[in-house]
Structure formats: C-alpha cells, structure tokens
Design an enzyme around this catalytic site. Structure first.
Site, PDB file in Angstrom:
ATOM      1  N   ASP A  24       0.855  -1.198   0.000  1.00 34.77           N
ATOM      2  CA  ASP A  24       0.000   0.000   0.000  1.00 34.77           C
ATOM      3  C   ASP A  24       0.888   1.245   0.000  1.00 34.77           C
ATOM      4  OD1 ASP A  24       0.958  -0.131   2.582  1.00 34.77           O
ATOM      5  OD2 ASP A  24      -0.986   0.266   3.534  1.00 34.77           O
ATOM      6  N   GLU A  73       7.792  -4.315  11.681  1.00 36.16           N
ATOM      7  CA  GLU A  73       8.227  -2.977  11.252  1.00 36.16           C
ATOM      8  C   GLU A  73       8.596  -2.128  12.468  1.00 36.16           C
ATOM      9  OE1 GLU A  73       5.881  -1.040   8.257  1.00 36.16           O
ATOM     10  OE2 GLU A  73       6.959   0.866   8.499  1.00 36.16           O
TER      11      GLU A  73
HETATM   12  O1  KIV Z   1       3.470  -1.229   1.853  1.00 36.39           O
HETATM   13  C1  KIV Z   1       4.638  -1.507   2.122  1.00 36.39           C
HETATM   14  O2  KIV Z   1       5.578  -1.147   1.406  1.00 36.39           O
HETATM   15  C2  KIV Z   1       4.896  -2.297   3.310  1.00 36.39           C
HETATM   16  C3  KIV Z   1       6.314  -2.667   3.611  1.00 36.39           C
HETATM   17  C4  KIV Z   1       7.095  -1.504   4.045  1.00 36.39           C
HETATM   18  C5  KIV Z   1       6.411  -3.789   4.551  1.00 36.39           C
HETATM   19  O3  KIV Z   1       4.003  -2.645   3.997  1.00 36.39           O
END
Ligand code: KIV
Length: 290
Positions: free
Chosen positions: A71, A207
C-alpha cells in the site's frame, strides 16, 4: 545478502527449490512453504516492493523470492501523503501487472486501509479480488486484533503475511511514527506475533521493532519474520524499492540502505535528452526514416 549454494538441500524432488536465490536456475514459482523451509535451514531472504511491469521483471530476474505490491504505492506511485488514501481499485491493476511480469517470485498483495478491518467477510471479499488479479498471497496489518481475519483467509485457501510492530495504517492510533517493543511494550509485540502465527499466517513483517524483540520473536516463531527497521536477526528483510535504489530524494529513514542513486541516473538522462534536442543533436539520421 549472500546466496546459499544449491547443494544445501537434501533430496531435491521435482518442485523443490534448493535455494531461494540463483536467478535463472529455477523458474518454478516460489511458494509460501519454500519461505518456511528457508527459515528451517537458516537461509535469509530479501523482499522488495514492486508496483509495475519493469521493476517486477528486473527483481524477478535478480532472484528476489518475494515481491510485495505494498500500500506504499500510495506515496510511491500515486503521490498521496499517507497510505490511508490508496484504494483497492487503485492497487488491483498494480498487482495484476506485477503478477503478469514475473515467473518465479511470490507476489504478495497488501490489503489497503478500510478494506478488511470490518471483519472476516470484508477481508475475504477484498483478498479474493487480489487473488483473482494474480496475487499468490495477501498481507494485512494488525496482530491479535486481526487474528479472525487471518484465520478466515487461510481457511479459504489464501496465504496471509501478517504485519505487526509499527503499522502505518494505524499511525494515528499508535501516536505517530514510533519504534515498537521498548520496555513493557515488548510483551505486546510478542503476543501479536504469536497470535498472527497461530491464526495461520505463513510469515510476518516486523516494522520498526527493537532489534532485541525482533530477534526473540524470530527465535520463537515457526514462520519467517520479515524485518524493516527491526535489526539484523529476522529471517528476511524488506525495503521499499524506491528507497533501496535511491529513486526517492530526501533523507531516508534510519533503517534504509541505498544501494544506488537511480534518481541521479534518470535525471541526468532526462537532462542529456533535453540538451541534445535543444542543440539539434537528436534525432540524427540514425534515428530517422528515409
Ligand atoms: O506497503 C509496504 O511497502 C509495506 C512494507 C514496508 C512492509 O508494507
């Protein structure tokens, strides 16, 4: 990141992937079980985001075993300020493009904010849309509070990657961009990790979790942990490709390492093109038709 030799696997059945790396050696699709097996033999792996045909094909050829249509397309493709703004309708075509452009990598679609929180039925409807677009798995944010959703999807045959620690979609609820897992919060993050694994997730993103907590979770869980700002001891690492390759200008976050400065290459090419057009040097006869 080192690549592990192909000899590391035991009995090599037809669809076994001896190492997750080695571009061109094995065009079979990476499956979730291969990622779990990699953890069992201690092979670390890398995941990148991808949102389009060319990066998907390049990363696939480079041997990246998992690509996430994140996302984060909100900021990196659509120019929104936060990930809250991107919709399922905007992400589905990106997932389809990435899936069409790869042969080997596992393609994971991120469920955007507002498309799964209402309950298992909503989560299933959204996940089905992404799977029909070509995804091989989906990712969603949240630990204990999302266990029901994860269970419903895995029961329906949809592999799920969890995402805990700092979860950007709930940035406002967790009080902003903050490292998770310090002091008393460590137990909360660990409880989330176990809930996600017990609900059936095949992997979990950690994260902005302290390195010590991420290492402990990685030891405890049977499924791979994928770190971003979670230290060196997770089973895998993920970065947004524009951060990793330096397409995005500005100061990167502490957990980002830039492996190139693609922004300069691209901008210099654009300037050279414009200069040659202005000077009447392009096109030449070689670029023209008789
Ligand atoms: O949307 C994204 O890029 C993520 C990653 C940073 C894990 O969720």
């Amino acid at each position: 990141m080192t690549s592990t030799s192909n000899t590391s696997l035991s009995n090599g059945s037809a669809d076994e992937i001896p190492s997750l790396y080695g571009p061109g050696k094995n065009v079979k699709r990476v499956r979730t079980r291969h990622l779990i097996e990699a953890k069992e033999r201690g092979e670390k792996w890398a995941m990148l985001t991808s949102y389009d045909q060319y990066t998907a094909a390049l990363f696939d050829e480079a041997g990246i075993p998992a690509l996430l249509v994140g996302d984060s397309a909100a900021n990196n493709v659509y120019g929104y300020e936060t990930t809250l703004q991107v919709s399922v309708d905007e992400l589905v075509p990106l997932v389809a493009a990435v899936a069409r452009s790869t042969q080997r990598t596992l393609v994971i679609a991120d469920l955007p904010f507002g498309s799964y929180e209402a309950g298992p039925t909503q989560a299933l409807e959204t996940a089905v849309r992404f799977m029909k677009a070509g995804a091989h798995a989906v990712k969603l944010e949240g630990g204990r509070r999302m266990a029901e959703q994860i269970r419903a999807l895995t029961n329906a045959g949809i592999p799920v990657m969890g995402h805990i620690g700092f979860t950007p979609q709930s940035e406002h609820a967790v009080g902003g961009y903050r490292v998770q897992g310090r002091d008393a919060q460590a137990a909360e993050v660990e409880a989330d990790a176990h809930a996600v694994a017990e609900a059936g997730a095949f992997a979990v993103v950690l994260e902005m979790v302290t390195a010590a907590v991420a290492a402990e979770i990685t030891k405890q869980l049977p499924i791979p942990t994928v770190g971003i700002g979670a230290g060196p001891d997770t089973d895998a690492q993920v970065l947004v490709w524009q951060d990793m390759a330096g397409l995005r200008r500005g100061r990167p976050q502490r957990f980002v390492k830039r492996y190139a400065v693609v922004a300069d290459v691209l901008q210099n090419a654009a300037k050279a093109f414009a200069d040659e057009v202005r000077a009447g040097e392009f096109p030449t006869k070689a670029h023209s038709f008789e």
